[in-house]
Design an enzyme around this catalytic site. Structure first.
Site, PDB file in Angstrom:
ATOM      1  N   GLY A 123      16.262  16.531   6.309  1.00 42.91           N
ATOM      2  CA  GLY A 123      15.833  15.345   5.567  1.00 42.91           C
ATOM      3  C   GLY A 123      16.944  14.756   4.720  1.00 42.91           C
ATOM      4  N   SER A 124      17.316  13.493   4.927  1.00 43.65           N
ATOM      5  CA  SER A 124      18.465  12.944   4.239  1.00 43.65           C
ATOM      6  C   SER A 124      18.602  11.451   4.528  1.00 43.65           C
ATOM      7  CB  SER A 124      19.719  13.698   4.685  1.00 43.65           C
ATOM      8  OG  SER A 124      19.702  13.867   6.092  1.00 43.65           O
ATOM      9  N   ARG A 125      19.800  10.912   4.284  1.00 44.06           N
ATOM     10  CA  ARG A 125      20.025   9.485   4.436  1.00 44.06           C
ATOM     11  C   ARG A 125      21.509   9.217   4.685  1.00 44.06           C
ATOM     12  NH1 ARG A 125      19.130   5.950  -1.002  1.00 44.06           N
ATOM     13  NH2 ARG A 125      21.011   4.691  -0.866  1.00 44.06           N
TER      14      ARG A 125
END
Length: 230
Positions: A187-189
């Site tokens: 989960g990240s960006r």
């Protein structure tokens, strides 16, 4: 269409040890209580799916800036790029792609060029969909310079669950558009800083595919895209 290619998607080598760990835990849980084995097996399958590394069709146009990540375009705004990118003090367009825990997390280069700088910053782990994550979260920034001298910035940002940013490249490495340069676990960006004056061609909330979805066109040519399997 070959259903095997849909179900049996290749897994990135980074995921092998995690799948092995989850599988081992599933076996131990099964020895305690059989229904727990099936729960553990489900988590193991999810882990395999998380580290999937599917083949992508990369547009073969040097002027196109591609999405570096799978996910949803969560932010489009104008900000001053991080100083280490050397993109000047004038505001440029930043496009953020948020990856949830079900997206493919292999990151791909937005365009072809030479990696000039790689800068790692330790930080917090707030929700990566928030604007402040660009400054406060653990992150790793790369500046890529094209043969024409155009520079863009790409930042891997850890999220609420992510605790590990992986980058496979070094400063001075040449990289082709759509080729793998790293991943972020769980989960990240990713933020992309476009060159001054370049506008995005995608919309807020649009789903992006790493190495395929076009974020911007450096020259806005009216040409047909040609893809290459990699």
């Amino acid at each position: 269409m070959n259903m095997l290619k849909i179900v049996a998607v290749p897994m990135h080598p980074e995921g092998r040890k995690f799948v092995a760990i989850f599988a081992g835990i599933a076996v131990v849980l099964g020895l305690i209580w059989t229904p727990l084995f099936w729960l553990g097996l489900g988590v193991t399958v999810w882990c395999y799916y998380f580290f999937r590394d599917p083949v992508r069709v990369v547009p073969q146009d040097a002027n196109l800036v591609l999405s570096p990540a799978d996910g949803v375009v969560s932010l489009i705004d104008e900000v001053v790029a991080p100083a280490e990118f050397g993109m000047g003090d004038a505001p440029v367009v930043r496009v953020s792609v948020f990856m949830n825990v079900f997206n493919c997390h292999v990151n791909r280069a937005p365009l072809a060029g030479t990696i000039r700088t790689i800068t790692y910053h330790a930080g917090k782990f707030v929700n990566a969909s928030l604007d402040k994550a660009s400054e406060h979260n653990e992150r790793n920034g790369l500046s890529i310079e094209t043969p024409e001298g155009v520079t863009i910035g790409v930042v891997q940002i850890a999220g609420l669950v992510a605790r590990r940013i992986v980058c496979f490249k070094e400063p001075g490495d040449a990289i082709a558009a759509g080729h793998r340069f790293g991943l972020i676990r769980f989960g990240s960006r990713l933020d992309v800083y476009l060159p001054l004056g370049v506008k995005p061609v995608i919309c807020l909330g649009q789903t992006a595919v790493a190495g395929e979805t076009v974020l911007a066109d450096l020259s806005a040519p009216d040409t047909k895209l040609i893809g290459e399997f990699i």
